[in-house]
Design an enzyme around this catalytic site. Sequence first.
Site, short mmCIF file in Angstrom:
data_model
loop_
_atom_site.label_atom_id
_atom_site.label_comp_id
_atom_site.label_asym_id
_atom_site.label_seq_id
_atom_site.Cartn_x
_atom_site.Cartn_y
_atom_site.Cartn_z
CG ASP A 260 -2.06 0.83 1.02
OD1 ASP A 260 -2.07 1.88 0.98
OD2 ASP A 260 -3.15 0.20 1.22
CG ASP B 103 2.69 4.77 -6.40
OD1 ASP B 103 1.66 3.91 -6.84
OD2 ASP B 103 2.74 6.03 -6.43
CE1 TYR C 206 -12.30 3.53 -8.65
CE2 TYR C 206 -14.47 3.59 -9.10
CZ TYR C 206 -13.46 2.97 -8.45
OH TYR C 206 -13.56 2.03 -7.61
#
Length: 328
Positions: A33, A58, A147
């Site tokens: 994470d 990342d 998104y």
Amino acid sequence: MRKRVLITGAAGFLGSHLSDRFIKEGYRVVAMDNLITGDLRNIEHLFKLEQFEFYHHDVSKFVYVPGQLDYIMHFASPASPIDYLKIPIQTLKVGSLGIHNLLGLARAKKARIMIASTSEVYGDPTVHPQPEEYLGNVNAVGPRGVYDEAKRFQEAMTMAYHTFHRLETRIVRIFNTYGPRMRLNDGRVLPAFIGQALRGEDLTVFGDGSQTRSFCYVDDLVEGIYRLLLSDYVQPMNIGNPNEITIRDFAEEIIKLTGTTQKVIYQPLPKDDPKQRRPDITKAKNMLGWEPKVSRADGLKLTYEYFKSLPREVLYEREHKNFDSYIK
Ligand code: UDP
């Protein structure tokens, strides 16, 4: 030998519940994470376990994990309209560069990979309820486009690796899900309403509240995901709860649940906010023998207990503590 699974977004809401589930099933869990929207408090209890390890990384950058991997679960992404308004580029990157890195890793490790897709691939749907065959109604350049299009690209990329590299892939389309460890300040409707009730504020319904959602309790979702991973089904599959409710009625349910004396106030509807959403789960029922078990009344009680148990100052954290350093 225990199987080993990489979970990206492991400090997030769904990632942390998945981590718990895989540990319970006897796997070794490699959690990853970057903590932009995730929170280590969600997985703090796992650090003491020998079969759990954590990488602060990342996945939009090259991903290296030493040793064997049997499964990869790509659950890293900002996942609320407020988050992707604040960090649109990171949202696009994790769904595109991130998935490319993980598909490469899956190939190298000969691992099966599952990607978290979303009902957002259907956009503001003109077909109701939404079966997997529905191709969607997405505005690529609207506020949700970063998104929705990242997730659509992610599905396309995953399918291409399946077809051209014979990679073992799974695609789950997740509908609105709720439960403990949702971030109180991510702007999603359930933490928003419960947070408002706990702080003694009015509940903010957007638009006239006639838009609908269908909320799935997180344990049901995790069960569906786990079954899909172990199945041999490679096409996208909806996992969600078909029990649909208007946002106005949902606000009334939260008022009853929390006993707040505050009222509902109406605010403008955000652009491209889907008017209705409900999964058609025929495929999941037929192929996985899965359907949700937890009623909204029970799920909401469990979720409310969790939010009530949080330290009081968490109620007033208006923004995720790591946002600033990433946005600059
Ligand atoms: N919503 C609302 N008040 C809030 C936050 C959200 O009325 O304080 C509405 C929002 O406009 C949407 C629904 O609740 O119609 C679900 O919003 P959420 O952000 O949870 O998820 P999504 O829109 O992605 O399903």
